[in-house]
Enzyme design. Structure first.
Site, PDB file in Angstrom:
ATOM      1  N   LYS A 192       0.883  -1.168   0.000  1.00 46.40           N
ATOM      2  CA  LYS A 192       0.000   0.000   0.000  1.00 46.40           C
ATOM      3  C   LYS A 192       0.918   1.215   0.000  1.00 46.40           C
ATOM      4  O   LYS A 192       1.432   1.621   1.029  1.00 46.40           O
ATOM      5  CB  LYS A 192      -0.882  -0.025   1.258  1.00 46.40           C
ATOM      6  N   GLU A 266       9.345   2.072  11.083  1.00 44.51           N
ATOM      7  CA  GLU A 266      10.391   3.076  10.857  1.00 44.51           C
ATOM      8  C   GLU A 266       9.688   4.425  10.849  1.00 44.51           C
ATOM      9  O   GLU A 266       8.880   4.693   9.958  1.00 44.51           O
ATOM     10  CB  GLU A 266      11.066   2.777   9.500  1.00 44.51           C
ATOM     11  N   CYS A 300      13.485  11.295   6.832  1.00 41.19           N
ATOM     12  CA  CYS A 300      13.483  10.966   8.271  1.00 41.19           C
ATOM     13  C   CYS A 300      14.879  11.174   8.851  1.00 41.19           C
ATOM     14  O   CYS A 300      15.034  11.312  10.059  1.00 41.19           O
ATOM     15  CB  CYS A 300      12.953   9.567   8.536  1.00 41.19           C
ATOM     16  N   GLU A 402       9.665  16.901  15.228  1.00 42.28           N
ATOM     17  CA  GLU A 402       9.987  16.705  13.817  1.00 42.28           C
ATOM     18  C   GLU A 402       9.157  17.667  12.959  1.00 42.28           C
ATOM     19  O   GLU A 402       7.936  17.705  13.068  1.00 42.28           O
ATOM     20  CB  GLU A 402       9.689  15.257  13.398  1.00 42.28           C
TER      21      GLU A 402
HETATM   22  P1  ADP Z   1       3.787  10.294   5.563  1.00 45.84           P
HETATM   23  O1  ADP Z   1       2.958  11.540   5.683  1.00 45.84           O
HETATM   24  O2  ADP Z   1       5.201  10.455   5.945  1.00 45.84           O
HETATM   25  O3  ADP Z   1       3.599   9.596   4.236  1.00 45.84           O
HETATM   26  P2  ADP Z   1       1.812   8.762   7.076  1.00 45.84           P
HETATM   27  O4  ADP Z   1       2.018   8.073   8.368  1.00 45.84           O
HETATM   28  O5  ADP Z   1       0.754   9.795   6.981  1.00 45.84           O
HETATM   29  O6  ADP Z   1       3.253   9.324   6.708  1.00 45.84           O
HETATM   30  O7  ADP Z   1       1.523   7.689   5.943  1.00 45.84           O
HETATM   31  C1  ADP Z   1       2.376   6.601   5.694  1.00 45.84           C
HETATM   32  C2  ADP Z   1       1.578   5.499   5.050  1.00 45.84           C
HETATM   33  O8  ADP Z   1       0.638   4.981   5.999  1.00 45.84           O
HETATM   34  C3  ADP Z   1       0.743   5.933   3.851  1.00 45.84           C
HETATM   35  O9  ADP Z   1       0.769   4.922   2.879  1.00 45.84           O
HETATM   36  C4  ADP Z   1      -0.645   6.096   4.449  1.00 45.84           C
HETATM   37  O10 ADP Z   1      -1.689   5.975   3.526  1.00 45.84           O
HETATM   38  C5  ADP Z   1      -0.675   4.961   5.435  1.00 45.84           C
HETATM   39  N1  ADP Z   1      -1.636   5.116   6.544  1.00 45.84           N
HETATM   40  C6  ADP Z   1      -2.105   6.252   7.082  1.00 45.84           C
HETATM   41  N2  ADP Z   1      -2.922   5.992   8.135  1.00 45.84           N
HETATM   42  C7  ADP Z   1      -2.961   4.634   8.271  1.00 45.84           C
HETATM   43  C8  ADP Z   1      -3.600   3.732   9.172  1.00 45.84           C
HETATM   44  N3  ADP Z   1      -4.377   4.159  10.166  1.00 45.84           N
HETATM   45  N4  ADP Z   1      -3.401   2.403   9.018  1.00 45.84           N
HETATM   46  C9  ADP Z   1      -2.584   1.943   8.039  1.00 45.84           C
HETATM   47  N5  ADP Z   1      -1.960   2.754   7.150  1.00 45.84           N
HETATM   48  C10 ADP Z   1      -2.131   4.081   7.253  1.00 45.84           C
END
Ligand code: ADP
Length: 514
Positions: A192, A266, A300, A402
């Protein structure tokens, strides 16, 4: 944050439009979401440039992808590891062949300058070559058994279906860090990717298809947080490997704990470079620029704190600010650009709010930058001036939290122990660095800095794929990606005992006559 992004990119029922359409890849077929919905992926340097429309996937799509992955676990597990590796070597050659195209498409969807996108694709290539080599190693070990005529050994076995959830900042490198070791170990996967950068991961998956990875072994489901959640919640997923924000990581870890999944996380960083009074100042300025403003600070490992000895503080900050003011902000596709846009409006809002915190709450000195760029060539994108705060103290919010943008904070110190204390005294522990010409100081710092990565005379960024990558404290949960250490995430040990004595021998109970 994910929810805010979702609001930004309005999803749509299928309509006729000129933008290119991309699909999910499930069981070897490219298909739309069962929701019939799509989302647009736009260029952060020019939001009128639509990169493409991608399926807005739901639980049903994730279920189908997991089913596909599950159906081939035995076949892939039984494929000899050197054969799995052979396909992965082919994958590496395809990535090499298409590097230029992948880099351009990455810059268009993610924003970072072309050279850095090239580095991102290169990291995927390096990771694939290096990790595929494990197909002919995947070393286990033998050891001596307690009883006579008994053999003891240990080998790695795959874990099953893995869910890989990835962030926006390294759109091909990070998925490859997870995908390649998962595959070489004999697992099947559902990926995903981040909703802001789906194309680069689709490019990686298309290359997997071309390389001949069997149908169902690699699946990709696009969308926002919903498919991520569905992956985490699914009973047939044995492992979740996640890179992203600390808030999301925590939610995922809690959910995985409930269903007893293996989870590798991570997350954030608040990395610092120490600049000693004997440092080569020009080199330190160069490293600080690269560390703080590369990828517009959205790494990061970004050098978001510069901890500078008071004796060279004035000289260093003057040189730094002079250079920062000259950085050219613009589209990453323009060869003259030093600093590209940030990823999206919520990302931009968060960074600008931290600049306000730095000015009004923390009351640090804003030495340069501090504004959104909204006019002329910048008006359709998410641009922020490279920003330096000086005269900061270690406990200010801009020194602790951060920011994930082109903002760095300069903190003065008096001696090395104080500097180490400043660097260590944050909740994260990803990367650290020290500039000094003194070997004693360098080695002392190397021992005392409590981070997963440490650089001497270089910035906090620039990890190489054959060394482990990961952080201490709030950055992760103790795992390491890359290197051979990543195999410990994607395989489980099986201890095997062979008793060839022809009788019952009881370990710990029978005594062995000498
Ligand atoms: P970033 O903004 O650095 O991309 P995020 O944590 O917002 O970090 O998103 C990282 C990944 O996690 C993306 O692929 C996002 O769609 C997914 N994601 C966000 N919320 C959830 C959740 N509750 N459960 C699983 N995956 C999630």
């Amino acid at each position: 944050m994910a929810k805010a992004k979702q609001a930004k990119k309005e999803s749509k029922k299928e309509t006729k439009t000129s933008s290119k359409i991309y699909h999910n890849y499930i069981g070897g077929e490219w298909m739309k979401s069962s929701s019939g919905e799509w989302f647009e992926n736009v260029n952060p340097a020019d939001t009128s440039d639509v990169v493409g429309r991608f399926p807005r996937s739901n639980q049903e799509d994730v279920n189908a992808a997991i089913e596909a992955a599950k159906s081939v676990t035995t076949k892939w597990r039984r494929t000899p590891a050197p054969k799995r590796a052979e396909i992965l070597f082919k994958l590496a050659r395809i990535l090499e062949r298409d590097k230029q195209q992948f880099s351009r498409e990455m810059t268009r969807e993610m924003g970072k300058v072309l050279k850095e996108s090239g580095g991102d694709v290169q990291e995927a290539i390096d990771c694939t070559y290096f990790t595929a080599g494990e197909g002919r190693r995947l070393h286990g070990f033998t050891t001596k058994a307690e009883m006579p005529n008994k053999y003891a050994m240990c080998e790695r076995q795959p874990v099953g279906v893995c869910g890989l959830i990835t962030p926006f900042n390294f759109p091909m490198a990070i998925p490859s860090w997870k995908l390649i070791p998962a595959l070489v170990c004999g697992n099947t996967v559902v990926i995903k990717p981040a909703e802001d950068v789906p194309l680069s991961t689709i490019n990686l998956v298309k290359a997997c298809e071309e390389a001949g990875i069997p149908k169902g072994v690699v699946n990709i489901v696009n969308g926002f947080h919903e498919p991520g959640e569905a992956l985490v919640n699914h009973k047939d997923v044995r492992l979740i490997s996640f890179t992203g924000s600390t808030d999301t990581g925590r939610i995922i870890a809690e959910e995985c704990a409930r269903s007893n999944k293996i989870v590798s996380l991570e997350m954030g960083g608040k990395n610092a470079i120490i600049i000693m009074d004997d440092a080569d100042i020009d080199n330190a300025v160069e490293g600080s620029l690269w560390g703080a403003f590369g990828t517009s600070g959205q790494r990061c490992t970004a050098s978001s704190r510069l901890v500078v000895h008071k004796k060279v503080y004035k000289k260093f900050t003057e040189k730094l600010v002079e250079r920062v003011k000259k950085l050219k902000v613009g589209s990453g596709l323009d060869a003259k650009t030093d600093v590209g846009p940030v990823i999206n409006q919520p990302g931009m809002d968060k960074i600008l709010s931290y600049i306000e915190i730095g000015k009004n709450e923390d009351k640090a000195t804003l030495a340069c930058g501090g504004n959104a760029l909204t006019k002329g060539e910048y008006k359709k994108g998410y641009f922020i001036e490279p920003t330096v705060f000086t005269d900061a103290s270690p406990n200010m919010r801009i020194s602790q939290e951060e920011i994930f943008g082109p903002v760095t904070t300069v903190i003065p110190f008096n001696d090395l122990n104080e500097a180490i204390e400043i660097v260590n005294n944050v909740k994260y522990g990803l990367s650290s660095a020290i500039y000094t010409q003194d070997v004693n100081q360098a080695f002392y710092a190397m021992q005392e800095l409590y981070t997963g990565i440490c650089y001497i005379n270089s910035a906090t960024i620039g990890a190489e794929v054959h060394l482990p990558f990961g952080g201490t404290k709030g950055t992760g949960n103790g795992h390491r990606e890359a290197g051979t250490q990543v195999l410990d995430i994607f395989s489980e040990w099986k201890s095997i005992y062979v008793d060839y004595s022809g009788k019952l021998q009881k370990a710990q109970i029978d005594s062995v006559e000498i």
